[in-house]
Structure formats: C-alpha cells, structure tokens
Design an enzyme around this catalytic site. Structure first.
Site, PDB file in Angstrom:
ATOM      1  N   GLY A  46       0.832  -1.199   0.000  1.00  0.00           N
ATOM      2  CA  GLY A  46       0.000   0.000   0.000  1.00  0.00           C
ATOM      3  C   GLY A  46       0.862   1.242   0.000  1.00  0.00           C
ATOM      4  N   CYS A  95       7.021  -0.649   6.635  1.00  0.00           N
ATOM      5  CA  CYS A  95       6.498   0.533   5.961  1.00  0.00           C
ATOM      6  C   CYS A  95       7.534   1.048   4.978  1.00  0.00           C
ATOM      7  CB  CYS A  95       6.182   1.607   7.000  1.00  0.00           C
ATOM      8  SG  CYS A  95       5.628   3.156   6.280  1.00  0.00           S
ATOM      9  N   LEU A  96       7.077   1.430   3.787  1.00  0.00           N
ATOM     10  CA  LEU A  96       8.009   1.931   2.778  1.00  0.00           C
ATOM     11  C   LEU A  96       8.711   3.205   3.231  1.00  0.00           C
ATOM     12  CD1 LEU A  96       5.857   1.302  -0.419  1.00  0.00           C
ATOM     13  CD2 LEU A  96       7.875   0.031   0.319  1.00  0.00           C
ATOM     14  N   HIS A 137      -3.281   1.032   8.336  1.00  0.00           N
ATOM     15  CA  HIS A 137      -1.923   1.576   8.223  1.00  0.00           C
ATOM     16  C   HIS A 137      -1.902   2.780   7.265  1.00  0.00           C
ATOM     17  CE1 HIS A 137       2.611   0.844   7.891  1.00  0.00           C
ATOM     18  NE2 HIS A 137       2.384   1.677   6.892  1.00  0.00           N
ATOM     19  N   GLU A 138      -2.572   2.633   6.100  1.00  0.00           N
ATOM     20  CA  GLU A 138      -2.547   3.724   5.113  1.00  0.00           C
ATOM     21  C   GLU A 138      -3.365   4.916   5.587  1.00  0.00           C
ATOM     22  OE1 GLU A 138      -0.338   3.570   3.005  1.00  0.00           O
ATOM     23  OE2 GLU A 138      -0.001   1.429   3.090  1.00  0.00           O
ATOM     24  N   HIS A 141      -1.411   6.989   7.796  1.00  0.00           N
ATOM     25  CA  HIS A 141      -0.508   7.897   7.077  1.00  0.00           C
ATOM     26  C   HIS A 141      -1.216   9.212   6.770  1.00  0.00           C
ATOM     27  CE1 HIS A 141       3.212   5.771   6.393  1.00  0.00           C
ATOM     28  NE2 HIS A 141       2.623   4.725   5.855  1.00  0.00           N
TER      29      HIS A 141
HETATM   30 ZN   LIG Z   1       3.505   2.877   5.586  1.00  0.00          ZN
END
Ligand SMILES: [Zn+2]
Length: 182
Positions: A46, A95-96, A137-138, A141
């Site tokens: 994501g 997480c990216l 999670h998204e 953000h």
């Molecule tokens: Zn993330």
C-alpha cells in the site's frame, strides 16, 4: 504516469494530516496512477499520498499474494474513512517510509471503510486480516501517523539508535526476505 520519490522517516511531511479531496478530477486521477506505479515498483502492499509529499486523502493498496498478478486487487481510494472496527489482530508491519524495521502492531482484525473511487463512485470495502491492517496503516498515514507511533517508546528508541548507527556506517544493511512493506 510517473514514479514518485517515497519520503522516509523522519521527514516532517510524514507527520502532516492530509486534507480531504474536494474535486475528484484530473490532478487526483494522475496522483492515483503515480501512487499505484510507485507502490508496485517499491514493491509494497500500500501507499498513501502523504508518503510522496502530497497532502491529500488518497491511498492505493494491493494485498496480492506472490503468485497473483499485480493489479487485479488494486484498490484506489479517495477520502477513505473507517466506519466500523471489530476484533483484534497483531501483525508484523513494515512501511516503505520506515526502511529496515518491522514490528508487531495491534490493529482491528476487521474494518469497514467508506471511500470514493477515481470514477466518483462511493464504495464500501470490508477488510480482514492483511487488508484490514493495510487499510488502517494507510489511513494512519493520512492522519500523519506512522506505525512507529503505535510502538512502545522502548522499541522506537531502539529503532532510532539503529538508524543512527546505519547512517554512521553510511549504508543500509541488506537483510533476508521480509514481508512486503505496507
Ligand atoms: Zn507505511
């Protein structure tokens, strides 16, 4: 379409709360495509607009399994909102925007999310397990929250210390196989 640069912790832009999208049109449609391309290239499960420095409430997700073709389960969500939460699950999250760390995070096991699509259709999505985790999670953000914020202070401090050490060594440690970051 274009690949965007994914901002990394501790970039302050990751802490900003994103604004609701008021017009679903040209710019947002382009952003959605960029997000999807950037997510697949990373690769990740994501990506939120916040992570590429755009302060609008847009996320993309694809909770594909390894043998599935990317794209089939792609979700493009505008102004997503959690309307129901149920149960509890502890998931090892990455997480990216937070490279080199995964940690167990407690989330709702099932969520109901209302959102708009780029085609201006209002939809409802039910997610369980990984999809529920990824949605939460998204959406975090978009509220300026990282999964680090949901860890104990001890774990966060350990992570910061490790980041500083890696920075001193001037490299990122390549490690074994991990689940795709969210
Ligand atoms: Zn993330």
């Amino acid at each position: 379409m274009a690949l965007r640069q994914i901002l990394q912790y501790p970039n302050p832009a990751l802490k900003r709360r994103a604004d609701a999208v008021e017009n679903i049109g040209g710019d947002v449609a382009r952003l959605v495509e960029d997000l999807a391309e950037t997510m697949y290239a990373a690769p990740g499960v994501g990506l939120a607009a916040t992570q590429v420095g755009e302060g609008v409430r847009v996320i993309v997700l694809d909770v594909r399994t390894e043998d599935e073709e990317p794209g089939k389960r792609l979700l493009k969500l505008i102004n997503p909102e959690i309307t129901e939460r149920e149960g509890e699950v502890v998931w090892e999250e990455g997480c990216l925007s937070v490279p080199e760390l995964t940690a167990p995070v407690k989330r709702a096991r099932r969520v109901l999310v209302r959102a708009w699509t780029p085609a201006e259709r209002e939809i409802q999505i039910e997610g369980e397990e990984l999809l529920a985790v990824a949605l939460q999670h998204e959406i975090d953000h978009l509220d300026g929250k990282l999964f680090l914020d949901r860890l104990s202070r001890l774990k966060r401090d350990l992570y910061r210390a490790r980041q500083r050490k890696l920075a001193r060594q001037g490299r990122e440690s390549g490690t074994g196989k991990r689940p795709l970051p969210i």
